[in-house]
Design a protein around this motif. Sequence first.
Motif, PDB file in Angstrom:
ATOM      1  N   CYS A 134       0.829  -1.206   0.000  1.00 20.09           N
ATOM      2  CA  CYS A 134       0.000   0.000   0.000  1.00 20.09           C
ATOM      3  C   CYS A 134       0.864   1.258   0.000  1.00 20.09           C
ATOM      4  O   CYS A 134       2.079   1.176  -0.060  1.00 20.09           O
ATOM      5  CB  CYS A 134      -0.910  -0.003   1.229  1.00 20.09           C
ATOM      6  SG  CYS A 134      -0.021   0.011   2.809  1.00 20.09           S
ATOM      7  N   ALA A 176      -4.827   2.452  -0.474  1.00 19.29           N
ATOM      8  CA  ALA A 176      -4.708   1.586  -1.640  1.00 19.29           C
ATOM      9  C   ALA A 176      -4.258   2.357  -2.874  1.00 19.29           C
ATOM     10  O   ALA A 176      -3.706   1.771  -3.801  1.00 19.29           O
ATOM     11  CB  ALA A 176      -6.040   0.882  -1.909  1.00 19.29           C
ATOM     12  N   PRO A 193      -4.692  -0.771   4.345  1.00 26.47           N
ATOM     13  CA  PRO A 193      -5.621   0.250   3.845  1.00 26.47           C
ATOM     14  C   PRO A 193      -7.065   0.010   4.292  1.00 26.47           C
ATOM     15  O   PRO A 193      -7.775   0.953   4.634  1.00 26.47           O
ATOM     16  CB  PRO A 193      -5.492   0.149   2.322  1.00 26.47           C
ATOM     17  CG  PRO A 193      -4.175  -0.475   2.081  1.00 26.47           C
ATOM     18  CD  PRO A 193      -3.942  -1.390   3.255  1.00 26.47           C
TER      19      PRO A 193
END
Length: 155
Positions: A33, A51, A135
């Motif tokens: 991420c 993300a 995330p």
Amino acid sequence: MQMPPNQGDHLPEQLASKVATSWSFWRVKTPACWYLYAVQPDQALHLGAFADPGSLAVQQLRFLETPKATVLLPLNSDEVNLWLEHPQDHSPPRFSGQLGSAWSGYGIKVVDATQVEVIYAADLRHEWMGVFSEPDAFAAIELHYDRRRNRCLIC
């Protein structure tokens, strides 16, 4: 706490701020991420795991405009500064630790290389929120936090 060496992580990138501030902002892309950090010489904050990189600008602006209403994770500033000075030797701090206090807040515990477990505590009550990617954990905490804050008559 020594952070493990990087394993293919990108180098941290300093971000510009749209508002004059004493904070410097850093982002880094990990294999799992994007992370966003706010740093001052004696203070460091993890502003979340995302993300996509577009979400970092939204979070940065939220922090600048309403820091008390922003989900943020205090970090050890010495460790963060060491990572920023020698990113090739250290991994960026993960989105894990304690948001708030042990009596009221979120505990985020690393499960494996890509997942964390989240537990919410309020007074003597604990709520297991689940195991998420970082995330998804950040998004779940932010949603839960905003819902709680919006229902609060004192806030």
